[in-house]
Design a protein around this motif. Structure first.
Motif, short mmCIF file in Angstrom:
data_model
loop_
_atom_site.label_atom_id
_atom_site.label_comp_id
_atom_site.label_asym_id
_atom_site.label_seq_id
_atom_site.Cartn_x
_atom_site.Cartn_y
_atom_site.Cartn_z
N HIS A 63 0.88 -1.25 -0.14
CA HIS A 63 0.06 -0.07 -0.07
C HIS A 63 0.81 1.19 -0.14
CE1 HIS A 63 -3.19 2.59 2.13
NE2 HIS A 63 -3.15 2.83 1.09
N LEU A 145 -3.79 -4.26 6.84
CA LEU A 145 -2.28 -4.02 6.57
C LEU A 145 -2.26 -2.86 5.69
CD1 LEU A 145 -0.41 -7.20 5.71
CD2 LEU A 145 0.45 -5.52 6.96
N ARG A 146 -3.26 -2.14 5.35
CA ARG A 146 -3.08 -0.69 4.66
C ARG A 146 -2.67 0.20 5.75
NH1 ARG A 146 -9.05 0.01 1.67
NH2 ARG A 146 -8.70 -1.32 0.21
N LYS A 147 -1.84 1.27 5.35
CA LYS A 147 -1.11 1.81 5.93
C LYS A 147 -2.01 2.80 7.00
CE LYS A 147 3.03 0.80 4.62
NZ LYS A 147 4.03 0.20 5.64
N PHE A 149 -3.81 1.86 9.12
CA PHE A 149 -4.08 1.38 10.56
C PHE A 149 -2.83 1.54 11.02
CE2 PHE A 149 -7.25 -0.51 7.62
CZ PHE A 149 -8.33 0.15 8.43
N TYR A 172 2.20 7.21 9.30
CA TYR A 172 2.23 7.22 8.01
C TYR A 172 0.90 8.03 7.50
CZ TYR A 172 6.14 3.99 7.52
OH TYR A 172 7.10 3.51 7.65
N LYS B 61 2.39 -6.92 9.73
CA LYS B 61 2.29 -5.80 10.33
C LYS B 61 3.05 -5.21 11.36
CE LYS B 61 -0.69 -2.07 10.29
NZ LYS B 61 -1.13 -1.42 9.12
N GLU B 64 6.40 -3.94 10.29
CA GLU B 64 6.54 -2.36 9.63
C GLU B 64 7.14 -1.31 10.73
OE1 GLU B 64 2.98 -1.71 7.45
OE2 GLU B 64 3.26 -3.34 6.34
N ARG B 65 6.67 -1.55 12.10
CA ARG B 65 7.43 -0.83 12.93
C ARG B 65 8.54 -1.39 14.07
NH1 ARG B 65 3.87 3.35 14.68
NH2 ARG B 65 3.11 4.11 12.85
N TYR B 365 9.36 -0.92 5.07
CA TYR B 365 8.03 -0.13 4.52
C TYR B 365 7.16 -1.33 4.40
CZ TYR B 365 4.71 2.51 2.12
OH TYR B 365 3.53 3.09 1.65
N ARG B 366 7.45 -2.63 4.17
CA ARG B 366 6.69 -3.63 4.04
C ARG B 366 7.65 -4.76 4.07
NH1 ARG B 366 3.02 -7.18 3.78
NH2 ARG B 366 1.84 -7.95 2.04
#
Lengths: 173, 408
Positions: A63, A145-147, A149, A172, B61, B64-65, B365-366
């Motif tokens: 995303h 998994l969209r940014k 959230f 983000y 998820k 990503e952090r 980023y992913r």
């Protein structure tokens, strides 16, 4: 033996300017195509007597909220096992109409991978035989998994350890 | 007078000719949190529907952090029967992105650990196939060698199951003498045990008849379903990431890739059994190569990449440089370069891939994990169609499904 140059040349011959942005990060040929062409490109790569990309290694989405009109990327990793060469193929779609064609007719492996991509990003795979959530609960109403959230609750004020990647200011959205 | 109560049955349930049975999510024969809703006609399976996701923990998820070094413990929990392979696969992905070159000795030490992990994974899988077909002895017998493997992990990194072993660039400390003694002990004792284990099973008529011609898949279907690892090789395709895309100096080793023919449960059992022999040989070669390093080279256990390699704790307390790098890495002040990288390793049950996209921040980023068993578990309903229920149980264990990896 197939190499990146030959693949590039064959794709350009067949699809002209429609396939674009050829890159080779870490030696892996990467390119883009418009989303209407995704199945045609996959089919061509599969059928061509020389290319023979008949193994789907991976399928996932990414995303990019700032990429207006092309917020979602769907990324295919394909492998030609005979000549042992891989490629990465991307298509972009807007988040309002995230409709793209399913690859399940070509690769049985795509079935769950597409369900997972739908589950987490909301990509609607047209023609998929069973497009429902696979890892999350069926009742879920969003695509996690969209940014938009953030990982942790940004309204919490009792946690101020931005140094460890939790702070609100670097979110983000 | 007792009032008669009538139970209202769902419509169509009397006329229905088949039985619906829930196998799992918590069933002793599923060895993990799996649910299969099977339609049975007598003892034959008409259709099976898999429900997965019971232990989904959103690793993609979470990643990503997390700075790179904090993602290693997440990878532990994918295929937890062989965590070191996941850890090292992740380190190598980062090293590819960060352009860190590891010294040969580090590669060989990694190979020792990865092949031990492969053995411990295959031990579990093959002995569980035994358990599910009614032979418990083999399972308990090989367990003591899994214990020895875990002791080696413990000696190297301090933990046993979820290992978090090594770091980007190498290991956190050099292997101790005790670690090498234990590896030697393993090399001396384990082959006899594995031979004995195989004697129990390989030509056992009951075992053969339970496994042969059940859960088979053709090479063509296996490829279409994205099978990798021993399951694909059992169907006759000699694809092995260690050979096709060598990483971690696998090209320096001499080993063969066993392939099966029919892709059935027995072939999967045979392929895993033979892979254990190959792994023993690889460990033996790697151990000799490691012993051949002399002088200063014999003490190398990490790459020279101070910006990414977490320094040893004792140096952090006594040396200025180490303290600075430690601070920068832990506080997340080291940005990672922009880029996109896909790296895969031959996990114990297939090609484990990491697709990492970095936008130049300190966290990915992913990050996407290509989990082999998530992909090949799709084939389960095709594999079990028309099979007996008891064969479907064996098919499930011989596929080597690990819930942690399936659900990520």
């Amino acid at each position: 033996m197939v190499n990146n140059e030959i693949i590039k040349q064959k794709l350009s011959e067949k699809f002209g300017d429609a396939v674009s942005n050829f890159e080779e990060p870490y030696g892996l040929l990467t390119f883009e195509a418009p989303k209407e062409l995704n199945l045609k490109v996959l089919q061509f790569l599969y059928d061509d007597a020389e290319l023979k990309f008949r193994f789907m290694t991976d399928l996932c989405a990414v995303h990019y909220p700032d990429n207006k009109g092309k917020e979602l990327a769907v990324v295919y990793h394909l492998h030609n096992l005979e000549d042992n060469i891989r490629l990465r193929f991307k298509i972009f779609t807007s988040i309002e109409t995230p409709d793209i064609f399913t690859a399940t007719q070509l690769f049985s492996a795509a079935n769950w991978m597409e369900r997972e991509t739908y589950d987490f990003f909301g990509v609607n795979f047209i023609g998929h035989p069973n497009l429902k959530r696979v890892l999350n609960v069926d009742e879920m109403t969003y695509f996690p998994l969209r940014k938009e959230f953030p990982l942790e609750d940004q309204t919490r004020i009792d946690k101020d350890d931005e140094m460890f990647g939790r702070g609100g200011s670097i979110a983000y959205n | 007078m007792v009032e008669q109560h009538h139970i209202t049955l769902p419509e169509g349930s009397i006329e229905k000719q088949t039985t619906t049975l829930n196998l799992g999510p918590t069933h002793p024969a599923t060895h993990g949190v799996f649910q299969n809703i099977v339609e049975l006609d007598g003892e034959r399976i008409v259709s099976a529907e898999q429900t997965v996701g019971y232990i989904h923990r959103a690793f993609e998820k979470l990643a990503e952090r997390r700075p790179l070094y904090q993602i290693t413990p997440l990878t532990d929990r994918l295929n937890y029967c062989s965590s070191p392979i996941n850890n090292m696969g992740w380190h190598m992905t980062c090293e590819k992105l960060l352009d860190v070159k590891t010294p040969k000795r580090v590669d060989y030490l990694r190979i020792i650990i990865m092949e031990l992990a492969r053995i411990s994974d295959h031990l579990i899988c093959n002995s569980i196939v035994g358990v599910d077909s009614g032979a418990f002895t083999g399972f308990l017998y090989v367990m003591q060698y899994r214990e020895l493997i875990y002791e080696i992990y413990e000696e190297v990194c301090g933990s046993r199951l979820t290992t978090n072993i090594g770091r980007i660039g190498g290991f956190e400390r050099n292997f101790t003498n005790t670690a090498f003694e234990k590896i030697e002990k393993f090399l001396n004792e384990f082959p006899k045990v594995w031979k004995e284990f195989e004697n129990l099973f390989l030509r056992n008529r009951i075992f053969m008849e339970r496994l042969q011609n059940t859960g088979g898949i053709s090479a063509e279907r296996a490829l279409n379903y994205g099978f990798t690892g021993p399951n694909l090789r059992a169907a006759g395709v000699d694809y092995d990431v260690r050979i096709h895309t060598p990483y971690c100096s696998y090209e320096d080793f001499d080993f063969s890739v066993p392939v099966g023919k029919t892709g059935d449960n027995y072939d999967r059992f045979l392929v895993r059994g033979e892979e254990v022999w190959q792994s023993i040989s690889i460990i033996d070669q790697a151990y000799k190569k490691v012993q051949a390093f002399k002088g200063a080279e014999a003490d190398v256990y990490h790459a020279d990449a101070p910006a990414y390699y977490l320094p040893e704790k004792k140096d952090v307390y006594t040396k200025m440089e180490a303290l600075i790098w430690h601070f920068k890495i832990v506080m997340g002040e080291t940005d990672i370069p922009k880029g996109e990288v896909y790296h895969s390793v031959e996990g114990a049950n297939g090609e484990l891939g990491f697709y990492l996209i970095s936008d130049g921040g300190r966290t990915p980023y992913r990050l996407h994990f290509r989990r082999p068993c998530f992909i090949y578990y799709q084939a389960y309903s095709e594999l079990t169609q028309g099979a007996m229920l008891s064969d479907a149980i064996i098919t499930m264990s011989s596929l080597n499904l690990i819930a942690g990896e399936l659900d990520a």
